[in-house]
Scaffold this active site. Structure first.
Site, short mmCIF file in Angstrom:
data_model
loop_
_atom_site.label_atom_id
_atom_site.label_comp_id
_atom_site.label_asym_id
_atom_site.label_seq_id
_atom_site.Cartn_x
_atom_site.Cartn_y
_atom_site.Cartn_z
CG HIS A 45 -24.10 41.27 54.89
ND1 HIS A 45 -23.54 41.62 53.67
CD2 HIS A 45 -25.43 41.32 54.71
CE1 HIS A 45 -24.50 41.86 52.80
NE2 HIS A 45 -25.67 41.69 53.40
CG HIS A 96 -26.37 39.60 46.39
ND1 HIS A 96 -27.09 38.55 45.88
CD2 HIS A 96 -26.74 39.67 47.70
CE1 HIS A 96 -27.87 38.03 46.81
NE2 HIS A 96 -27.68 38.69 47.92
#
Length: 759
Positions: A45, A96
């Site tokens: 990420h 998300h």
């Protein structure tokens, strides 16, 4: 003391080789806090370690680009105000996904909050939000509650902070049953001479923490987002952050007040990996170091450890580097807005991050080792072993009929039907700048109060195309986004991407990712729309099953002065219907084929990027000259669905249509009727125009090298929709489109009711 067991290292998402590399860089065993730091900053990420090596496939510069990837958001020029001051649009899209599957309301809300902070960290006031959502099959047991929760989270956060949600994109497929996608986009505006960057410049400058106090929420959020789901996914809920839009509103206004002064040397939001990522990234960009006192961090939970203070992803927080001597002024502004603030350290010239807690040094590592030298992998990649089978298209078992039921079923499919139930829960008019809102046109249009510019925004991806041809999936995501801008008369300024893929350790997934990035890059270059920011979201997989390639693209354009945007729906009876572009439909990878077989098969029609550029330019010309009274591109469901959407776009006054079914441009024999009706293709747009413009349209199309065909007329067949042999009652068509989403996804729930409870 703690035991550095293989299990502990694995729980931190580090491979044995990565852990050995950490030891080599430090020349010793890491502390527990340092293990957490490397775990977060070397996660997929944060480090993009599987995709970074391929970023060169994307064009990032262009005539309007002021700042490309590398900062919190990209910047494009949008022109001067009346005083001659130049303005820029800052925008970005991020994912998300994992948090929104675990806790849909908070996951989606904090996704919106995070992307807003990315934008106002640049010094820009946010003025628009988009979202791109993907859910599982409409009949999956969790789909209804996930849809309701995500929409509640997106709308609740944007509505409370006072930024309009002006558009979006929503799709459904069984591949997302265990891993939904929530991609959030935000755009803000900033004077070019007041852009702020996330660099910790100035040795001796104080480092100031601003915003919500730190709690235990969001621990290991970045690590969670860098791993596939399994049967224990629900146990990761503590890694989901909790948002407070009212606190973010205070933080936004305080930051904008600070930006008006000359007190700050740098600013970075605390997003993924919290204080760790913001501090390390700021120090890295400046080539300097930091010394932090973790005991000075404002805390809202008792007995927080150094590890938790470093890695908490509590929301609505910023890290500022102030100019020496300006600390009290900065804190006075924070006090005015009721925000926590504290000087927690200073910038150093050591190139190291040193963190102390309770009198002990818990972190002492080179910044470059954590950020600049994070792992980067050229992972193995190969096409799927069954690629040729995926691309094979055998229609022999399907009847070739102009069946009204096919069109009605497509128009009621939640991916095509009206999304009014979603967007009516969003405030899309706050700030009084929305000129074209959700559901009205192919792109949203907002007016920038500061300089009068009108910006168009669109977000697109058809993941079905990636099943057999990820290059085409990436290229057509860009092409459709730009087509949608063109349909309201806007010229593209730039793109942001959110590349959602499965497990990169699977060579087939890596092949999909690189092919899709290559497609995005090729189309972006051909259409003059560089990628100025973006995000890569990998490990979107559950129990070993990866999602379809989903390279989501958001495009930003500007309407030239004097150009009036047009809607997607027909305007009045008597208008002539024109098809612009070479008509080369294919049922491969189409929505119709999936509806008939319940699975994906075949590949989309051949992609012609030169034709895409020519069609988009022609449509912009026709809209700009006032010739096109409406414009809508062909996409899901092909010509029949596009024409039907134009007919029923105004739910209170749908238009009857009488059109001929065009012959395809390709040679090799006549296509099936179903292929001409429902086959999908790029580089095609429908427009409505007055009959007096017939010769002009044909002339301009010929000059542009674009095929054009007059298909028929609006409003001359009473109460019927007619496209060649396909005849459908208009009232049934309008009902299917208006009610399909609620009936299929929400069990017939009225659009005026509140979303179902999440509990």
């Amino acid at each position: 003391m703690f035991d550095l067991t293989p299990e502990l290292i694995a729980r931190h998402g580090l491979t044995p080789d990565e852990y050995a590399d950490i030891q080599r860089r430090l020349g010793r065993l890491p502390t527990f806090e340092e293990l957490g730091v490397f775990s977060a900053m070397w996660s997929e990420h944060c480090a993009y370690k599987s995709s970074r090596i391929h970023f060169g496939l994307l064009p990032t510069t262009g005539p309007h680009v002021l700042l490309g990837p590398g900062e919190n958001a990209g910047l494009v020029a949008i022109g001067p105000d009346r005083q001659g001051r130049q303005w820029a649009a800052a925008f970005k899209m991020e994912s998300h996904n994992h948090p929104s599957f675990l806790e849909p309301v908070q996951g989606a809300a904090t996704g919106v909050g995070g992307i807003l902070r990315d934008v106002f960290t640049m010094g820009a006031r946010p003025i628009a939000i988009l979202n791109a959502l993907r859910f599982g099959a409409p009949d999956h047991p969790r789909t209804r509650s996930l849809v309701a929760g995500v929409v509640q989270g997106v709308g609740g956060y944007g509505n409370c902070i006072g930024v309009p949600t002006v558009g979006g994109n929503c799709g459904f497929d069984a591949c997302y049953d265990g891993n939904i996608l929530v991609n959030a986009f935000a755009l803000g505006v900033v004077p070019v001479d007041r852009v702020f960057k996330g660099a910790a410049t100035g040795v001796g400058n104080p480092v100031i923490y601003v915003g919500s106090a730190t709690g235990r929420d969001g621990l290991h959020g970045a690590t969670m987002a860098s791993a596939a789901f399994d049967a224990t996914a629900k146990d990761q809920r503590p890694a989901v952050q909790v948002g407070d839009p009212f606190q973010e509103k205070l933080l936004l206004e305080a930051c904008l007040e600070l930006f008006a002064e000359d007190w700050l040397a740098g600013i970075q939001d605390m997003g993924a990996a919290g204080l760790t990522s913001s501090a390390f990234e700021m120090a890295s960009r400046a080539g300097l170091g930091m010394s932090l006192n973790l005991n000075a961090v404002p805390m809202r939970a008792a007995n927080l450890t150094a590890y938790e203070l470093l890695l908490s992803e509590s929301q609505e927080r910023m890290l500022l580097v102030a100019r020496r001597g300006c600390e009290d002024r900065v804190r006075a502004v924070c006090d005015k807005w009721g925000l926590e603030s504290a000087v927690i350290g200073s910038v150093t010239d050591t190139g190291r991050m040193v963190c102390r807690f309770d009198g002990a040094t818990v972190v002492d590592v080179p910044v470059a080792a954590v950020v600049d030298d994070a792992p980067s992998y050229d992972r193995p990649r190969r096409p799927p072993a069954d690629l040729e089978e995926r691309r094979r298209l055998d229609l022999s078992d399907l009847p070739d009929l102009a069946d009204p039921g096919d069109l009605l079923a497509l128009m009621a499919h939640p991916e095509i039907a009206s999304k009014r139930w979603i967007w009516q829960q969003y405030d899309h008019t706050v700030r009084n700048g929305t000129k074209v809102g959700p559901g009205a046109a192919d792109a949203a249009v907002i007016r920038v109060h500061e300089n009068g510019a009108r910006l168009a925004l669109a977000v697109d991806c058809t993941e079905r195309y990636g099943f057999a041809d990820p290059w085409a999936c990436g290229a057509l995501a860009v092409a459709e986004a730009v087509r949608n801008l063109s349909c309201v008369g806007a010229e593209p300024l730039g793109l942001t991407d959110c590349l959602n893929f499965g497990n990169p350790e699977d060579p087939e997934v890596m092949w999909q990712l690189v092919e899709a990035m290559r497609g995005v890059g090729d189309a972006a270059r051909a259409l003059g729309a560089p990628v100025v920011s973006g995000n890569v979201s990998l490990y979107n997989a559950t129990a070993g099953e990866s999602i379809l390639p989903t390279p989501m693209i958001a495009a930003v354009g500007r309407l030239p002065d004097g150009v009036q945007p047009v809607s997607s729906g027909f305007v009045s009876a008597g208008d002539e219907v024109w098809l612009l572009g070479s008509f080369r439909p294919s049922l491969g990878a189409s929505r119709w084929l999936h509806q008939k077989r319940g699975r994906h098969a075949g590949r989309v029609a051949e992609v012609d990027l030169a034709a895409e550029a020519a069609v988009s330019a022609l449509v912009r010309r026709l809209v700009g000259d006032g010739v096109a009274r409406n414009a809508h591109d062909l996409s899901d469901g092909g010509l029949a669905v596009a024409l039907a959407e134009c007919a029923v776009a105004h739910a209170d006054r749908p238009f009857a249509v009488a059109c001929q079914l065009p012959e395809p441009a390709q040679s090799g024999g006549a296509l099936r009727v179903t292929e001409r009706l429902f086959g999908e293709t790029g580089a095609c747009v429908l427009i409505g125009a007055l009959s007096g413009h017939r010769a002009l349209i044909a002339q301009l199309a010929a000059e542009a090298g674009v095929s054009s065909m007059r298909l028929g007329v609006v409003g001359t067949q009473g109460d019927e929709f007619v496209l060649g042999p396909l005849v459908v009652p208009l009232v049934a068509l309008a009902k299917a489109h208006a009610q399909g989403f609620e009936q299929v996804v929400l069990g017939g729930e009225s659009g005026g009711r509140q979303p179902p409870s999440q509990h």
